[in-house]
Enzyme design. Structure first.
Site, PDB file in Angstrom:
ATOM      1  N   SER A   8       0.883  -1.152   0.172  1.00 18.57           N
ATOM      2  CA  SER A   8       0.127   0.479   0.221  1.00 18.57           C
ATOM      3  C   SER A   8       0.634   1.150  -0.223  1.00 18.57           C
ATOM      4  CB  SER A   8      -0.683  -0.171   0.799  1.00 18.57           C
ATOM      5  OG  SER A   8      -1.006   1.111   1.519  1.00 18.57           O
ATOM      6  N   HIS A  31      -1.023  -1.362  -4.264  1.00 20.39           N
ATOM      7  CA  HIS A  31      -2.379  -0.988  -3.094  1.00 20.39           C
ATOM      8  C   HIS A  31      -2.661   0.671  -3.097  1.00 20.39           C
ATOM      9  CE1 HIS A  31      -5.763  -2.122  -1.238  1.00 20.39           C
ATOM     10  NE2 HIS A  31      -5.365  -1.469  -0.215  1.00 20.39           N
ATOM     11  N   ASP A  33      -4.981   3.209  -1.982  1.00 17.19           N
ATOM     12  CA  ASP A  33      -6.316   3.446  -1.217  1.00 17.19           C
ATOM     13  C   ASP A  33      -6.681   5.190  -1.319  1.00 17.19           C
ATOM     14  OD1 ASP A  33      -6.407   1.402   0.881  1.00 17.19           O
ATOM     15  OD2 ASP A  33      -4.113   2.022   1.100  1.00 17.19           O
ATOM     16  N   MET A  35      -9.192   7.713  -0.477  1.00 15.00           N
ATOM     17  CA  MET A  35     -10.364   7.981   0.891  1.00 15.00           C
ATOM     18  C   MET A  35     -10.951   9.448   0.435  1.00 15.00           C
ATOM     19  SD  MET A  35      -7.942   6.684   3.747  1.00 15.00           S
ATOM     20  CE  MET A  35      -6.857   5.350   3.799  1.00 15.00           C
ATOM     21  N   HIS A  64      -8.231   0.694  -3.916  1.00 16.42           N
ATOM     22  CA  HIS A  64      -9.446   0.076  -2.696  1.00 16.42           C
ATOM     23  C   HIS A  64     -10.025   2.031  -2.806  1.00 16.42           C
ATOM     24  CE1 HIS A  64      -9.595  -0.796   1.549  1.00 16.42           C
ATOM     25  NE2 HIS A  64     -10.850  -0.507   1.214  1.00 16.42           N
ATOM     26  N   MET A  66     -12.596   4.280  -0.101  1.00 14.58           N
ATOM     27  CA  MET A  66     -13.050   3.624   1.285  1.00 14.58           C
ATOM     28  C   MET A  66     -13.747   5.386   0.409  1.00 14.58           C
ATOM     29  SD  MET A  66      -9.538   2.976   3.322  1.00 14.58           S
ATOM     30  CE  MET A  66      -8.723   3.075   2.289  1.00 14.58           C
ATOM     31  N   MET A 135     -11.176  -6.274   5.712  1.00 23.45           N
ATOM     32  CA  MET A 135     -10.423  -5.340   6.752  1.00 23.45           C
ATOM     33  C   MET A 135      -9.648  -5.658   7.839  1.00 23.45           C
ATOM     34  SD  MET A 135      -9.753  -3.031   4.201  1.00 23.45           S
ATOM     35  CE  MET A 135      -8.801  -1.633   5.730  1.00 23.45           C
ATOM     36  N   PHE A 141      -6.386   4.873   8.340  1.00 20.43           N
ATOM     37  CA  PHE A 141      -5.188   5.231   8.869  1.00 20.43           C
ATOM     38  C   PHE A 141      -4.328   4.211   8.007  1.00 20.43           C
ATOM     39  CE2 PHE A 141      -7.791   8.520  10.791  1.00 20.43           C
ATOM     40  CZ  PHE A 141      -6.859   9.981  10.180  1.00 20.43           C
ATOM     41  N   GLY A 143      -0.564   2.117  10.163  1.00 21.93           N
ATOM     42  CA  GLY A 143       0.251   1.699  10.382  1.00 21.93           C
ATOM     43  C   GLY A 143      -0.690   1.020  12.148  1.00 21.93           C
ATOM     44  N   ASP A 173      -6.504  -6.371   4.719  1.00 16.70           N
ATOM     45  CA  ASP A 173      -5.543  -5.443   4.291  1.00 16.70           C
ATOM     46  C   ASP A 173      -5.484  -4.218   6.055  1.00 16.70           C
ATOM     47  OD1 ASP A 173      -4.624  -2.832   4.126  1.00 16.70           O
ATOM     48  OD2 ASP A 173      -6.533  -2.112   2.564  1.00 16.70           O
ATOM     49  N   SER A 196       2.740   0.078   6.350  1.00 24.32           N
ATOM     50  CA  SER A 196       4.511   0.378   6.739  1.00 24.32           C
ATOM     51  C   SER A 196       5.341  -0.318   6.752  1.00 24.32           C
ATOM     52  CB  SER A 196       3.467  -0.098   8.385  1.00 24.32           C
ATOM     53  OG  SER A 196       2.644   1.180   8.596  1.00 24.32           O
TER      54      SER A 196
END
Length: 220
Positions: A8, A31, A33, A35, A64, A66, A135, A141, A143, A173, A196
Protein backbone atom coordinates in the site's frame (compact mmCIF):
# COMPACT_ATOMS: atom_id res chain seq x y z
CA UNK A 1 0.44 -21.50 -4.29
CA UNK A 2 2.44 -18.27 -4.11
CA UNK A 3 0.94 -15.46 -2.07
CA UNK A 4 0.24 -12.15 -3.76
CA UNK A 5 1.86 -9.16 -2.03
CA UNK A 6 0.31 -5.75 -2.77
CA UNK A 7 2.18 -2.95 -0.98
CA UNK A 8 0.00 0.00 0.00
CA UNK A 9 1.45 3.35 -1.01
CA UNK A 10 -0.39 4.99 1.91
CA UNK A 11 2.91 4.90 3.82
CA UNK A 12 5.12 5.79 0.84
CA UNK A 13 6.85 9.12 0.31
CA UNK A 14 4.13 11.05 -1.56
CA UNK A 15 6.66 13.59 -2.86
CA UNK A 16 8.56 10.84 -4.71
CA UNK A 17 5.90 8.34 -5.72
CA UNK A 18 7.50 7.28 -9.00
CA UNK A 19 10.71 6.39 -7.15
CA UNK A 20 8.71 4.65 -4.42
CA UNK A 21 6.88 2.55 -7.02
CA UNK A 22 10.25 1.46 -8.37
CA UNK A 23 11.28 0.27 -4.90
CA UNK A 24 8.35 -2.20 -4.83
CA UNK A 25 8.60 -3.44 -8.43
CA UNK A 26 9.02 -7.05 -7.21
CA UNK A 27 5.52 -7.03 -5.69
CA UNK A 28 2.40 -8.32 -7.46
CA UNK A 29 0.24 -5.20 -7.54
CA UNK A 30 0.30 -1.69 -6.08
CA UNK A 31 -2.48 -1.06 -3.55
CA UNK A 32 -3.87 2.47 -3.86
CA UNK A 33 -6.07 3.69 -1.00
CA UNK A 34 -8.59 6.27 -2.19
CA UNK A 35 -10.21 8.09 0.75
CA UNK A 36 -12.75 10.91 0.62
CA UNK A 37 -12.77 12.23 4.23
CA UNK A 38 -16.42 11.14 4.47
CA UNK A 39 -16.57 7.34 4.46
CA UNK A 40 -13.31 7.38 6.44
CA UNK A 41 -11.70 10.29 8.34
CA UNK A 42 -8.80 10.74 5.95
CA UNK A 43 -8.22 12.24 2.50
CA UNK A 44 -5.80 10.80 -0.05
CA UNK A 45 -5.91 10.25 -3.81
CA UNK A 46 -8.51 10.99 -6.47
CA UNK A 47 -9.01 9.85 -10.07
CA UNK A 48 -6.41 12.19 -11.60
CA UNK A 49 -3.75 11.02 -9.15
CA UNK A 50 -4.59 7.39 -9.89
CA UNK A 51 -4.37 8.10 -13.61
CA UNK A 52 -0.91 9.62 -13.08
CA UNK A 53 0.20 6.62 -11.02
CA UNK A 54 -1.09 4.34 -13.75
CA UNK A 55 1.27 6.00 -16.25
CA UNK A 56 4.42 5.44 -14.18
CA UNK A 57 3.68 2.27 -12.20
CA UNK A 58 5.69 -0.85 -13.09
CA UNK A 59 2.83 -2.93 -11.67
CA UNK A 60 -0.96 -3.04 -12.12
CA UNK A 61 -3.00 -0.91 -9.72
CA UNK A 62 -5.21 -2.47 -7.05
CA UNK A 63 -7.49 0.45 -6.15
CA UNK A 64 -9.34 0.36 -2.82
CA UNK A 65 -12.15 2.91 -2.63
CA UNK A 66 -12.92 4.04 0.90
CA UNK A 67 -15.48 6.53 -0.33
CA UNK A 68 -19.17 7.36 -0.20
CA UNK A 69 -21.30 6.74 -3.30
CA UNK A 70 -18.99 4.29 -5.10
CA UNK A 71 -21.90 3.49 -7.43
CA UNK A 72 -21.23 6.90 -8.97
CA UNK A 73 -17.45 7.20 -8.63
CA UNK A 74 -15.96 3.70 -8.93
CA UNK A 75 -16.37 3.29 -12.71
CA UNK A 76 -14.09 6.28 -13.28
CA UNK A 77 -11.18 4.38 -11.75
CA UNK A 78 -11.77 1.46 -14.11
CA UNK A 79 -11.90 3.91 -17.00
CA UNK A 80 -8.40 5.27 -16.24
CA UNK A 81 -7.01 1.73 -16.38
CA UNK A 82 -6.98 0.35 -12.85
CA UNK A 83 -6.50 -3.42 -12.93
CA UNK A 84 -8.75 -3.95 -9.92
CA UNK A 85 -11.32 -1.68 -8.26
CA UNK A 86 -12.62 -2.58 -4.80
CA UNK A 87 -15.49 -0.69 -3.18
CA UNK A 88 -17.02 -1.04 0.28
CA UNK A 89 -20.14 -3.10 0.89
CA UNK A 90 -21.16 -0.55 3.52
CA UNK A 91 -21.14 2.30 0.99
CA UNK A 92 -22.57 0.76 -2.20
CA UNK A 93 -26.29 1.05 -2.96
CA UNK A 94 -26.24 -1.79 -5.51
CA UNK A 95 -23.04 -3.88 -5.22
CA UNK A 96 -23.93 -6.38 -7.95
CA UNK A 97 -24.79 -3.78 -10.59
CA UNK A 98 -21.62 -1.85 -9.73
CA UNK A 99 -19.45 -4.98 -9.93
CA UNK A 100 -20.89 -5.81 -13.34
CA UNK A 101 -20.21 -2.26 -14.52
CA UNK A 102 -16.59 -2.47 -13.38
CA UNK A 103 -16.12 -5.78 -15.16
CA UNK A 104 -17.68 -4.35 -18.33
CA UNK A 105 -15.04 -1.61 -18.23
CA UNK A 106 -12.25 -4.20 -18.07
CA UNK A 107 -11.39 -4.07 -14.37
CA UNK A 108 -11.55 -6.80 -11.77
CA UNK A 109 -14.40 -6.06 -9.36
CA UNK A 110 -13.79 -6.26 -5.63
CA UNK A 111 -15.95 -5.79 -2.56
CA UNK A 112 -14.57 -4.86 0.86
CA UNK A 113 -16.00 -5.28 4.35
CA UNK A 114 -15.01 -3.49 7.54
CA UNK A 115 -14.05 -5.56 10.61
CA UNK A 116 -17.55 -5.29 12.09
CA UNK A 117 -19.46 -6.15 8.89
CA UNK A 118 -20.85 -9.68 8.56
CA UNK A 119 -19.78 -11.58 5.45
CA UNK A 120 -22.70 -14.04 5.31
CA UNK A 121 -25.00 -11.81 3.19
CA UNK A 122 -22.35 -11.68 0.47
CA UNK A 123 -21.45 -15.36 0.22
CA UNK A 124 -24.16 -16.12 -2.35
CA UNK A 125 -22.99 -13.13 -4.43
CA UNK A 126 -19.41 -14.38 -4.80
CA UNK A 127 -19.75 -15.16 -8.55
CA UNK A 128 -20.24 -11.42 -9.12
CA UNK A 129 -16.84 -10.52 -7.69
CA UNK A 130 -13.20 -11.18 -8.52
CA UNK A 131 -11.93 -10.23 -5.09
CA UNK A 132 -13.22 -9.91 -1.53
CA UNK A 133 -11.25 -7.69 0.83
CA UNK A 134 -11.57 -8.40 4.54
CA UNK A 135 -10.33 -5.35 6.43
CA UNK A 136 -8.15 -6.44 9.34
CA UNK A 137 -8.12 -2.89 10.77
CA UNK A 138 -10.69 -0.09 10.76
CA UNK A 139 -10.18 1.62 7.38
CA UNK A 140 -8.73 5.11 7.24
CA UNK A 141 -5.12 5.11 8.43
CA UNK A 142 -1.96 3.04 8.02
CA UNK A 143 0.10 1.57 10.83
CA UNK A 144 -2.77 0.04 12.84
CA UNK A 145 -2.73 -3.29 14.68
CA UNK A 146 -4.15 -6.45 13.11
CA UNK A 147 -7.63 -7.44 14.38
CA UNK A 148 -7.47 -11.22 14.73
CA UNK A 149 -11.23 -11.56 15.34
CA UNK A 150 -11.76 -10.97 11.58
CA UNK A 151 -10.26 -14.37 10.76
CA UNK A 152 -13.51 -16.40 10.98
CA UNK A 153 -14.87 -14.29 8.10
CA UNK A 154 -11.91 -15.29 6.00
CA UNK A 155 -12.43 -18.94 6.86
CA UNK A 156 -16.08 -18.72 5.75
CA UNK A 157 -15.04 -17.06 2.51
CA UNK A 158 -12.33 -19.63 1.81
CA UNK A 159 -14.78 -22.47 2.37
CA UNK A 160 -17.30 -20.86 0.01
CA UNK A 161 -14.75 -20.06 -2.70
CA UNK A 162 -13.04 -23.45 -2.57
CA UNK A 163 -16.37 -25.25 -2.53
CA UNK A 164 -17.64 -23.37 -5.57
CA UNK A 165 -14.48 -23.54 -7.67
CA UNK A 166 -14.65 -19.78 -8.25
CA UNK A 167 -11.52 -17.75 -9.01
CA UNK A 168 -12.07 -15.13 -6.30
CA UNK A 169 -9.03 -13.62 -4.62
CA UNK A 170 -9.32 -13.23 -0.84
CA UNK A 171 -7.46 -10.15 0.30
CA UNK A 172 -6.59 -8.81 3.75
CA UNK A 173 -5.53 -5.26 4.53
CA UNK A 174 -4.29 -3.86 7.82
CA UNK A 175 -1.51 -4.67 10.27
CA UNK A 176 0.13 -7.22 7.95
CA UNK A 177 3.66 -8.24 8.94
CA UNK A 178 5.73 -11.44 8.96
CA UNK A 179 3.67 -12.87 11.83
CA UNK A 180 0.12 -11.78 10.99
CA UNK A 181 0.48 -12.73 7.31
CA UNK A 182 0.80 -16.38 8.40
CA UNK A 183 -2.35 -16.09 10.54
CA UNK A 184 -4.28 -14.59 7.62
CA UNK A 185 -2.98 -17.15 5.12
CA UNK A 186 -3.93 -20.03 7.40
CA UNK A 187 -7.45 -18.56 7.67
CA UNK A 188 -7.80 -18.45 3.89
CA UNK A 189 -6.29 -15.25 2.46
CA UNK A 190 -4.16 -15.40 -0.68
CA UNK A 191 -3.64 -11.68 -1.38
CA UNK A 192 -2.03 -9.41 1.20
CA UNK A 193 -1.82 -5.64 1.50
CA UNK A 194 1.20 -4.45 3.46
CA UNK A 195 2.07 -0.79 3.91
CA UNK A 196 4.20 0.12 6.89
CA UNK A 197 6.04 -3.20 7.01
CA UNK A 198 7.22 -2.74 3.40
CA UNK A 199 7.91 0.98 3.11
CA UNK A 200 9.45 1.31 6.59
CA UNK A 201 11.86 -1.53 5.80
CA UNK A 202 15.38 -0.63 4.71
CA UNK A 203 15.02 -2.73 1.57
CA UNK A 204 11.38 -3.03 0.44
CA UNK A 205 12.20 -5.75 -2.09
CA UNK A 206 13.69 -7.93 0.66
CA UNK A 207 10.65 -7.36 2.85
CA UNK A 208 8.30 -8.27 -0.02
CA UNK A 209 10.22 -11.52 -0.53
CA UNK A 210 10.12 -12.22 3.21
CA UNK A 211 6.35 -11.69 3.39
CA UNK A 212 5.71 -13.79 0.29
CA UNK A 213 7.81 -16.64 1.65
CA UNK A 214 6.13 -16.45 5.08
CA UNK A 215 2.64 -16.72 3.57
CA UNK A 216 3.13 -19.00 0.59
CA UNK A 217 3.41 -22.23 2.53
CA UNK A 218 0.04 -21.57 4.15
CA UNK A 219 -2.02 -20.29 1.21
CA UNK A 220 -4.88 -22.66 0.33
Amino acid sequence: MAARINPSILTADFANLERELGRIATADLVHVDVMDNHFVPNLTFGPRMVESLQRVSPLPLDVHLMIDDPDRWAPGYAEVGAFSVTFHAEAAADPVTLARRLRSLGARAGIAVKPGTAIEPYLELLPEFDQVLVMTVEPGFGGQSFIESTMPKLALLREAVSGSGLDVWLQVDGGINERTIVTAAEAGADTFVAGSSVFNAGEPAEQIALLRAAASGHVH
